[in-house]
Every structure is written in structure tokens, then in C-alpha cells.
Design an enzyme around this catalytic site. Structure first.
Site, PDB file in Angstrom:
ATOM      1  N   LYS A  83      11.095  -0.563   4.331  1.00  0.00           N
ATOM      2  CA  LYS A  83       9.916   0.006   4.990  1.00  0.00           C
ATOM      3  C   LYS A  83      10.290   1.223   5.834  1.00  0.00           C
ATOM      4  CE  LYS A  83       6.131  -1.727   7.929  1.00  0.00           C
ATOM      5  NZ  LYS A  83       5.598  -2.946   8.577  1.00  0.00           N
ATOM      6  N   SER A 158       1.026  -3.813   8.161  1.00  0.00           N
ATOM      7  CA  SER A 158       1.508  -2.463   7.975  1.00  0.00           C
ATOM      8  C   SER A 158       2.510  -2.344   6.816  1.00  0.00           C
ATOM      9  CB  SER A 158       2.145  -1.938   9.258  1.00  0.00           C
ATOM     10  OG  SER A 158       3.290  -2.690   9.629  1.00  0.00           O
ATOM     11  N   SER A 182       1.946  -7.975  10.185  1.00  0.00           N
ATOM     12  CA  SER A 182       2.240  -6.963   9.171  1.00  0.00           C
ATOM     13  C   SER A 182       3.107  -7.418   8.009  1.00  0.00           C
ATOM     14  CB  SER A 182       2.890  -5.741   9.828  1.00  0.00           C
ATOM     15  OG  SER A 182       1.987  -5.128  10.706  1.00  0.00           O
TER      16      SER A 182
END
Length: 475
Positions: A83, A158, A182
Site C-alpha cells: 500500500k 483505505s 481500512s
């Protein structure tokens, strides 16, 4: 690959329909080579990216070189994505924001080192919304990440890029992290397994370890429970926090019958929609048929929690927007921040005098949460108060007041585990009338990921495996 609105990359190549555990096993036996696996994943990424828009920075050439080198660990040779809020040597960490413009990282981050020690081949960085503040991976003036189950819908956030890549079959496992849901929210949106760990289970990323209340948990999203379990066991071989009970190698359902507390309504009073509520109730009935005891429980959490977490959320945005040049990059440009980041910072400034009391109550919430487990072993609830929205509903192009209210209504169950540091897992156990995934949420006692994994194995087996996107596309 596509039926206009549903897309996936599953095909007859080296990856096939295999999960990460199967790929790692075949590589260890010499039946697959890491390079052919990486080549297959890269071909899938190139084929799917125009549809899902989930890759922030590709590392394809570097990945092929890495795949040719010897590696060890639980996932040696398995391709993945990291990420975009985690440092990888030689790549910028832009936090999903046009405001950052980061310089290339000089070394891998502390958590990244633990993760990469499992032998993963990194194909690049996955997309995320600005600073991970949103519950949908959408942007101002840029294309969003799209849900491969239906391209008109959100992939969550997220870790929305990671979830889209795994659900679509580009890679079997991808890094995710969770500061308010997330890992669990995109897992729910994309029909995946997403386990947020206990605080301190893994090595903390540098930024999260410095927070006054560390709400961020690192992990992965996967398509099978055994991949998530293998990940936790592998990470424990690299670093073991002796202050927590060990997770160990969880390989199937547990024998103990559990006391399950049922929570249908959120702390902040947001209503749970009918489809989500019915999925949770169906799961409760399935648990009872398996011999577990399910009963409704009062959630022992102070009514101020939702407001406290919202102010803390705003404080993080205030710190980023005020000290972005020091925290992120000398080239940080606050004029490029999106409406959500700007509005959250403004929300904090209006409530800044409450900061000491907010921090005190958030830290104490761990004790309040722990008292729920005197009579219960796990808590069953929705992950989110309503089903996955279409793209645009949570766009940062909306005015802040509308977006903020929608987020508070949508994300009303997951933040509790971030503040309390407790583990929680999202499992895809239902579907909307249109066939999109609906997930349920299990929360555990501090340090008890093992029980959550055992229960997840049992439910996965009882369902005959979780629904797969390629089967949905053929239906």
C-alpha cells in the site's frame, strides 16, 4: 474476463485460481517457478488495470529480477502489492495524495521489512485515498479505484487498491492497513477476508507508532482464511511480541463452542440496512446450527466514543495539513489537499480544546471494551451499516458536510477496534440482490486472533468456501 460490469483476471496460467498458500507450496516443491508466477501476475495486472485503476506505482521489471533470486519465508515467490502509505526503498510514499510529492524512500519501512521477510515478490504499490481518511478510494479530478464485482461501485478504503487487485485475481494476497476499518471495509466491499490484528501484534510502521493513540493495524487482504492464517503465523516467525498470546499455526476450525454476542445497531445510532441486518442474522443462525451460543448483548462503550473518534480523525488531518512539509515531504503543497482532508482539519480546529479529554477517553476505551468479554468470546456485528455504495456517494468532490455525514453513517462499527487495539475480522457471508458481497464482522478479545481465525475457518467450511468473483461473472 469481463461481462461489461464485472471483471477478473482468472485464467489458465501459472496462478490459475490458486490462493497464496497453494502457490507458495507449489513453488517450494519446484512445480512452479517464482518467475513464471510473477510473469503471470504482471500480465494479469496489465490486463485488468485499465478497468480497476488499482495500481499507484508498478515495479514490474524489478519484480521479475527479484523473482529470479532465491527467497525464503512462508510466501517465498508469491506476488503481492504494498500500500502507498508504506515505505519501500527507492519509491516515493505519496499517501494517496496529490499534495505530497515525496522523495524516494532511502530504505524499507520497519513493518515492510517484517512483511517482505516472508519472501513476497513485490509488484508495486496499490492505490489508496488521500492519507487513508476516506472509506472509498476516490479522488478529486482523478479516476477512482473500481470494484471488480461491479465497476460502478466502490472498492472500499483505505486499502481499496489492494482489495480490488486481490478480488480480481491479479495477486492472491496484498498488504493492507487499518486505522478506522481500512482492512475490513475494502475486504467487505470486495468479498475478501480481512483481519485487523491486535495492537502491537506486528512491528509498527514509523508514523503509527508515534501517534498519541495508535489506531493503525497492519495486515493483508486475502481470498481464503488459510492465507490470512498463514500470514499471521509467518509474521510471528519474524517478530513475536511476548506481551501478547501467540497466534501460532491455525489450520482449521476450533473445537470449543463459543459464546457469541450479537450487536445489530451501531454505537452512533446509524441504522443498519435490511440486507446487511439479514446477513448478520443468517450468520447468527448458522452459528447456532454449528453449536455456538448466540445472544444479543449490550455494547459496553461510552456514548461519547463516536464524537471522540471523529475529533481524533480530524486531529490527524490537522497535523498532516499543518506539518506536511516536516512529516511527508519538503515539497508538500497543502493547496492540493482534497475536500475531506480540509474539512476534517477544520472540524478539529473547532474542537481542539477537547483534545485532552478525547485522548483520555479513547485510551480508556480499551478497558471498557475488555469488559464485554466476561460473558462472551466473540462479538458478531455488521462491518458497515449499509451495503457498498456506488462510486460518487463518498467522493471527496462532495462538499465536506455531506460527505462527513455519509461517512459517519456508513463507518459506524469498525473504528471501535482501532481505538481499543482489539482484533477483528471481516468475512464475506452474504450478497446483495445484485450479487455484490455483504460481509459480517467478528471482534475478539485483546490478543485473541486465534479464536477469530478458527471461527473463520469453520464458517468458510460451512459455506463450502466463500463466493468467487469468476463464478459470479459466469452466473
Amino acid at each position: 474476463m469481463t461481462d461489461a460490469k464485472t471483471v477478473h483476471a482468472f485464467c489458465d496460467d501459472a496462478l490459475g485460481g490458486l490462493d497464496a498458500t497453494a502457490i507458495a507450496t507449489l513453488i517450494a516443491r519446484g512445480e512452479l517457478s517464482p518467475r513464471e508466477v510473477a510473469e503471470a501476475a504482471i500480465a494479469r495486472a496489465k490486463r485488468l488495470e485499465p478497468y480497476i485503476n488499482a495500481i499507484e506505482l508498478p515495479l514490474f521489471d524489478t519484480a521479475l529480477d527479484a523473482a529470479s533470486a532465491a527467497a525464503s519465508g512462508a510466501f517465498a515467490g508469491v506476488p503481492t502489492f504494498i500500500k502507498d502509505n508504506t515505505d519501500l526503498k527507492g519509491l516515493p510514499t505519496n499517501q494517496g495524495s496529490a499534495a505530497v510529492n515525496a522523495r524516494p524512500a532511502k530504505e524499507d519501512g520497519a513493518f515492510a521489512k517484517q512483511l517482505l521477510a516472508q519472501g513476497f515478490v513485490t509488484l508495486g504499490k496499490s492505490r489508496m485515498p488521500e492519507f487513508g481518511f476516506n472509506a472509498s478510494t476516490e479522488y478529486m479530478g482523478l479516476n477512482p479505484v473500481r470494484n471488480p464485482w461491479h465497476l460502478d461501485y466502490s472498492s472500499g478504503a483505505s486499502s481499496g487498491g489492494a482489495a480490488a487487485l486481490v478480488a480480481a485475481g491479479v495477486v492472491p494476497i496484498a498488504h493492507a492497513n487499518d486505522g478506522g476499518g481500512s482492512i475490513r471495509i475494502p475486504a467487505a466491499a470486495c468479498g475478501l477476508v480481512g483481519l485487523k490484528p491486535t495492537r502491537g501484534r506486528f512491528i509498527d510502521a514509523e508514523a503509527s507508532s508515534s501517534l498519541p493513540v495508535n489506531i493503525v493495524g497492519e495486515g493483508v487482504v486475502t481470498r481464503t482464511v488459510r492465507d490470512t492464517a498463514r500470514f499471521f503465523a509467518g509474521m510471528e516467525q519474524v517478530y513475536r511480541n511476548r506481551r501478547l498470546p501467540g497466534v501460532g499455526a491455525v489450520e482449521g476450525p476450533g473445537k470449543r463452542r463459543l459464546r457469541v454476542g450479537l450487536v445489530l445497531d451501531s454505537i452512533n445510532g446509524a441504522p443498519t440496512d435490511a440486507a446487511t441486518r439479514e446477513t448478520v442474522l443468517q450468520t447468527a443462525r448458522l452459528l447456532e446450527s454449528l453449536g455456538h451460543r448466540v445472544s444479543e448483548m449490550p455494547l459496553n462503550i461510552k456514548p461519547s466514543f463516536a464524537d471522540d473518534f471523529s475529533i481524533y480523525w480530524g486531529m490527524l488531518s490537522f497535523l498532516v495539513s499543518t506539518f506536511g512539509k516536516q512529516l511527508m515531504s519538503p515539497d508538500f503543497d497543502k493547496r492540493m489537499l482534497d475536500n475531506l482532508s480540509v474539512g476534517l482539519a477544520r472540524h478539529y480546529r473547532k474542537n481542539a480544546l477537547k483534545t485532552p479529554a478525547v485522548l483520555y477517553r479513547l485510551k480508556k476505551s480499551q478497558d471498557d471494551y475488555a469488559r464485554n468479554f466476561g460473558d462472551y468470546d466473540v462479538v458478531l456485528s455488521p462491518v458497515l451499516s449499509h451495503t457498498t455504495p456506488k462510486l460518487g456517494w463518498l467522493s471527496p468532490e462532495q462538499d465536506f458536510d455531506s460527505l462527513f455525514e455519509r461517512l459517519l453513517q456508513y463507518v459506524s462499527f469498525t473504528p471501535l477496534n482501532n481505538a481499543t487495539g482489539s482484533p477483528a475480522i471481516s468475512l464475506p457471508l452474504g450478497a446483495t440482490a445484485e450479487g455484490l458481497p455483504i460481509a459480517v464482522h467478528f471482534s475478539g478479545a485483546h490478543g485473541d486472533e486465534k479464536t477469530l481465525l478458527e471461527l473463520a475457518f469453520e464458517l468458510e467450511q460451512a459455506k463450502g468456501g466463500f463466493r468467487r468473483i469468476e463464478d459470479f461473472a459466469r452466473a
